[in-house]
Design an enzyme around this catalytic site. Structure first.
Site, mmCIF file in Angstrom:
data_model
loop_
_atom_site.group_PDB
_atom_site.id
_atom_site.type_symbol
_atom_site.label_atom_id
_atom_site.label_comp_id
_atom_site.label_asym_id
_atom_site.label_seq_id
_atom_site.Cartn_x
_atom_site.Cartn_y
_atom_site.Cartn_z
ATOM 1 C CG ASP A 199 -0.549 -2.722 -4.266
ATOM 2 O OD1 ASP A 199 -0.795 -3.690 -5.010
ATOM 3 O OD2 ASP A 199 0.160 -2.793 -3.253
ATOM 4 C CG ASP B 217 -5.107 2.290 -2.999
ATOM 5 O OD1 ASP B 217 -5.313 1.144 -3.441
ATOM 6 O OD2 ASP B 217 -4.398 2.534 -2.014
ATOM 7 C CG ASP C 22 -1.585 8.050 6.571
ATOM 8 O OD1 ASP C 22 -1.500 8.728 5.533
ATOM 9 O OD2 ASP C 22 -1.357 6.816 6.597
#
Length: 424
Positions: free
Chosen positions: A55, A57, A141
């Site tokens: 994926d 981003d 994070d």
């Protein structure tokens, strides 16, 4: 929020063949429209680790609405964290706007009403306060997820010594771990997932902050926890994630009906990992059935001698699933799956063949019986008996299919008018 340090800039010489052409196209189009844009998150981390990313981003200073102006067919999704999905054939690229940190509600008069809000526990309820790239880097994070990569010039920006942590195979939060976990307790589950997936150790400070704050997971919506459940256990690293979670007693929080009876769960998790590696179909409903099975069995045992034992078992199944759904939402289609798998165990134990082989949940129920046999809950000879039944049926069907079909002779029936003509 402290001021962001200057990023370390490197030319990582990443393998361009691993890049998504669509992701690069999104970055290019946003820059041509006058915006900043970078590949971020797991795709960059995986390429640095020599893994093939799945994926991609993109992070940008364009707002979701501005992204949609550049890509009219993009979909804007999310309320707590609004982003854009840029659609391509067979792929979508997730585009998020640079965020700034979430100060306490009374700390910043510049916070627009409704854009930023925390619960009394400090949990961020909305995260749509936009900022700069430097501010965005501070609010991410983990250090290994905070890279900004320019795929056009092959330039990597590292704000938090993420390259060092990758080299040391360490998962470390950015900033104070207690603050980061309090802002979004789901980060605790993300720590479990990344440590299991990457085979990283938890940094000591990060590890020490988990247990005291784990109860905050009960403040997360059941639907969001269901999404995290799938990410934890349906990516091929379920056993490792579960083992790590048990170190912090997280199963008791996510599965309130669970009582440390995880032998069946571990076999089901291993079965799921194996099937994913073999590219076979899997469903999280099977795992949920295993995790809730002991409680269902306890409640069913109370009504075993009842006249309406079957009805009582159905009520027990409904009650257990409903109670579990208060913590982790179980979609309606999965509740039917779980109840059928449980209900069919009785028929399998009785060797009740009639009609069962055509049941849409038979194969799942048979697999469930098989994992029960691995932990001594079912007879292995019973599993073999059902295996033979299936093989016999398959042989019979193949034999029938190989036989030539007899052509039926059509009987000639003349018209009545013709029949009258030939009568004497």
């Amino acid at each position: 929020m402290s001021e962001a340090p200057s990023p370390t800039t490197v030319n990582p010489q990443l393998d361009q063949s691993d890049l998504s052409a669509n992701a690069v196209a999104v970055v290019t189009a946003l820059r041509e429209a006058g915006f900043e844009a970078y590949l971020v998150g797991g795709c960059v981390r995986d390429m640095l680790l020599g893994r093939t990313p799945k994926d991609f981003d993109v992070a940008t200073d364009a707002t979701p609405e501005e992204v949609k102006e550049v890509f009219p067919r993009a979909r804007l999704v999310g309320r707590r964290f609004r982003i854009a999905h840029v659609q391509f054939r067979g792929e979508y690229i997730e585009v998020s706007t640079f965020r700034r940190g979430n100060p306490d509600e009374d700390d910043d008069d510049d916070v627009p009403s409704g854009a930023n809000h925390r619960s009394v526990d400090g949990v961020i309820l909305r995260d749509n306060l936009y900022g700069t790239r430097d501010e965005d880097a501070l609010r991410r994070d983990f250090t290994v997820n905070a890279f900004y990569y320019d795929p056009i010039d092959d330039v990597l920006l590292d704000y938090s010594d993420g390259l060092r942590d990758i080299g040391e195979r360490t998962l470390r939060t950015i900033g104070d771990p207690k603050t980061r976990f309090r802002e979004d307790p789901v980060r605790i589950l993300r720590a479990m997932r990344f440590a299991a997936k990457l085979d990283f150790r938890l940094h000591a400070d990060t590890e020490q902050a988990i247990a005291p704050l784990a109860e905050l997971l009960t403040a997360i919506s059941p639907s969001r926890l269901f999404d995290e459940f799938n990410k934890l256990f349906m990516r091929g690293h379920a056993v490792a994630a579960w083992t790590l979670m048990c170190r912090f007693d997280l199963p008791e929080i996510l599965f309130p009906l669970f009582e440390n009876e995880d032998a069946l769960v571990r076999v089901a998790l291993q079965n799921t990992d194996d099937r994913i590696r073999e590219d076979k179909r899997v469903t999280s409903a099977f795992l949920l059935a295993a995790m809730c099975w002991p409680e269902f069995e306890r409640r069913s045992a109370l009504s075993a001698t009842s006249r309406n034992a079957a009805d009582e078992r159905l009520k027990a199944a409904h009650a257990v699933i409903s109670e579990q759904s208060l913590t982790i939402a179980i979609p309606r289609r999965m509740t039917f799956f779980i109840r059928d798998v449980w209900r069919l165990q009785t028929r399998l134990e009785r060797k009740s063949v009639r009609g069962i082989l055509d049941h849409p949940r038979f194969r799942a129920a048979y697999d469930f019986l098989a994992i029960r046999s691995e932990v001594g809950e079912a007879d292995t000879e019973l599993v073999q008996w059902w295996t033979d039944v299936q093989e016999t049926r398959g042989t019979d069907e193949n034999t029938a299919a190989s036989q030539p079909r007899r052509r039926r002779r059509r009987r000639y029936r003349g018209r009545r008018s013709d029949a009258r003509q030939v009568r004497p």
